[in-house]
Scaffold this motif. Structure first.
Motif, PDB file in Angstrom:
ATOM      1  N   GLU A  83       0.632  -1.111   0.040  1.00  0.00           N
ATOM      2  CA  GLU A  83       0.009  -0.112  -0.061  1.00  0.00           C
ATOM      3  C   GLU A  83       0.819   1.249   0.207  1.00  0.00           C
ATOM      4  OE1 GLU A  83      -2.580  -0.576   3.205  1.00  0.00           O
ATOM      5  OE2 GLU A  83      -3.844  -1.759   2.178  1.00  0.00           O
ATOM      6  N   GLN A  84       2.008   1.423   0.685  1.00  0.00           N
ATOM      7  CA  GLN A  84       3.011   2.218   0.859  1.00  0.00           C
ATOM      8  C   GLN A  84       3.701   2.712  -0.660  1.00  0.00           C
ATOM      9  OE1 GLN A  84       6.100   1.845   3.089  1.00  0.00           O
ATOM     10  NE2 GLN A  84       7.125   3.681   2.772  1.00  0.00           N
ATOM     11  N   GLN A  85       3.975   1.361  -1.301  1.00  0.00           N
ATOM     12  CA  GLN A  85       4.561   1.729  -2.612  1.00  0.00           C
ATOM     13  C   GLN A  85       3.553   2.096  -3.583  1.00  0.00           C
ATOM     14  OE1 GLN A  85       7.719   0.764  -3.634  1.00  0.00           O
ATOM     15  NE2 GLN A  85       8.075   1.005  -1.592  1.00  0.00           N
ATOM     16  N   LEU A  86       2.077   1.681  -3.677  1.00  0.00           N
ATOM     17  CA  LEU A  86       1.286   2.138  -4.228  1.00  0.00           C
ATOM     18  C   LEU A  86       0.821   3.649  -4.217  1.00  0.00           C
ATOM     19  CD1 LEU A  86      -1.103   1.546  -6.469  1.00  0.00           C
ATOM     20  CD2 LEU A  86      -2.686   0.675  -4.485  1.00  0.00           C
ATOM     21  N   ALA A  87       0.980   4.085  -2.932  1.00  0.00           N
ATOM     22  CA  ALA A  87       0.771   5.531  -2.751  1.00  0.00           C
ATOM     23  C   ALA A  87       1.960   6.492  -3.307  1.00  0.00           C
ATOM     24  CB  ALA A  87       0.677   5.792  -1.260  1.00  0.00           C
ATOM     25  N   GLU A  88       3.167   5.917  -3.238  1.00  0.00           N
ATOM     26  CA  GLU A  88       4.325   6.375  -3.711  1.00  0.00           C
ATOM     27  C   GLU A  88       4.201   6.495  -5.240  1.00  0.00           C
ATOM     28  OE1 GLU A  88       7.958   4.799  -2.245  1.00  0.00           O
ATOM     29  OE2 GLU A  88       7.393   5.115  -0.149  1.00  0.00           O
ATOM     30  N   LEU A  89       3.889   5.386  -5.801  1.00  0.00           N
ATOM     31  CA  LEU A  89       3.712   5.394  -7.164  1.00  0.00           C
ATOM     32  C   LEU A  89       2.695   6.273  -7.708  1.00  0.00           C
ATOM     33  CD1 LEU A  89       4.563   1.550  -7.995  1.00  0.00           C
ATOM     34  CD2 LEU A  89       6.037   3.380  -8.612  1.00  0.00           C
ATOM     35  N   THR A  90       1.528   6.376  -7.223  1.00  0.00           N
ATOM     36  CA  THR A  90       0.185   7.417  -7.606  1.00  0.00           C
ATOM     37  C   THR A  90       0.794   8.618  -7.121  1.00  0.00           C
ATOM     38  OG1 THR A  90      -1.040   5.519  -6.665  1.00  0.00           O
ATOM     39  CG2 THR A  90      -2.148   7.739  -6.770  1.00  0.00           C
TER      40      THR A  90
END
Length: 173
Positions: A83-90
């Motif tokens: 979820e953290q990686q997804l937030a950073e990519l978003t």
């Protein structure tokens, strides 16, 4: 697992995998046997429920229970990481799309084109349409038109049918 160990955390806490629940599960995994110590790990509104919480976390936790708790907590940590990686990519995608905000907004005015489809279109095609001589060329590049030769139509229909089936299987067709 929780029932076999006689842990009834879900009867008191609305979010067993929230901060308080995770802290209590981590303490149980670490071998903490005192239900008072386990209950004291509660945070926020759950602290108002300490007496029933002490009863809820009192149980007979064995080594196999601790092993399962360890695996559950590892999976939760992995989900948190993703979820953290997804937030950073978003956030990075949003930053990269800033110069193309007008084009994204324009694409979103097309019926059925939401933000994800608009950003994907910009990423795939770009905004410089001079490299494509016509709208027909764009449609052809995107695979949205039939081949010129009728003998090749079956391939186009087969391709379209395959994608229609995939969309239907995902509940989108």
């Amino acid at each position: 697992m929780r029932e076999g160990a006689n842990l009834k955390l879900g009867a008191v806490a609305t979010d067993v995998l929230g901060t308080s629940g995770r802290n209590m599960l981590a303490a149980i995994r670490a071998g903490e046997a005192d239900p008072t110590v386990r209950a004291e790990l509660a945070r926020g509104r759950l602290r108002a429920k300490l007496p029933p919480l002490r009863q809820a976390v009192e149980g007979r936790v064995t080594a196999p229970h601790r092993l399962r708790i360890r695996h559950v907590l590892a999976h939760i940590a992995h989900i948190d990481f993703l979820e953290q990686q997804l937030a950073e990519l978003t956030a990075e995608i949003a930053a990269q799309l800033t110069p193309f905000a007008e084009a994204v907004a324009l694409l979103e005015t097309i019926a059925g084109v939401a933000a994800a489809a608009a950003t994907t279109s910009i990423a795939e095609i770009g905004v410089d349409m001079t490299r494509l001589p016509s709208a027909k060329h764009l449609a052809s590049w995107a695979g949205l038109c039939l081949p010129r030769q009728p003998a090749q139509w079956w391939q186009a229909f087969e391709w379209a049918d395959h994608h229609r089936q995939r969309l239907a299987a995902c509940g989108m067709g």
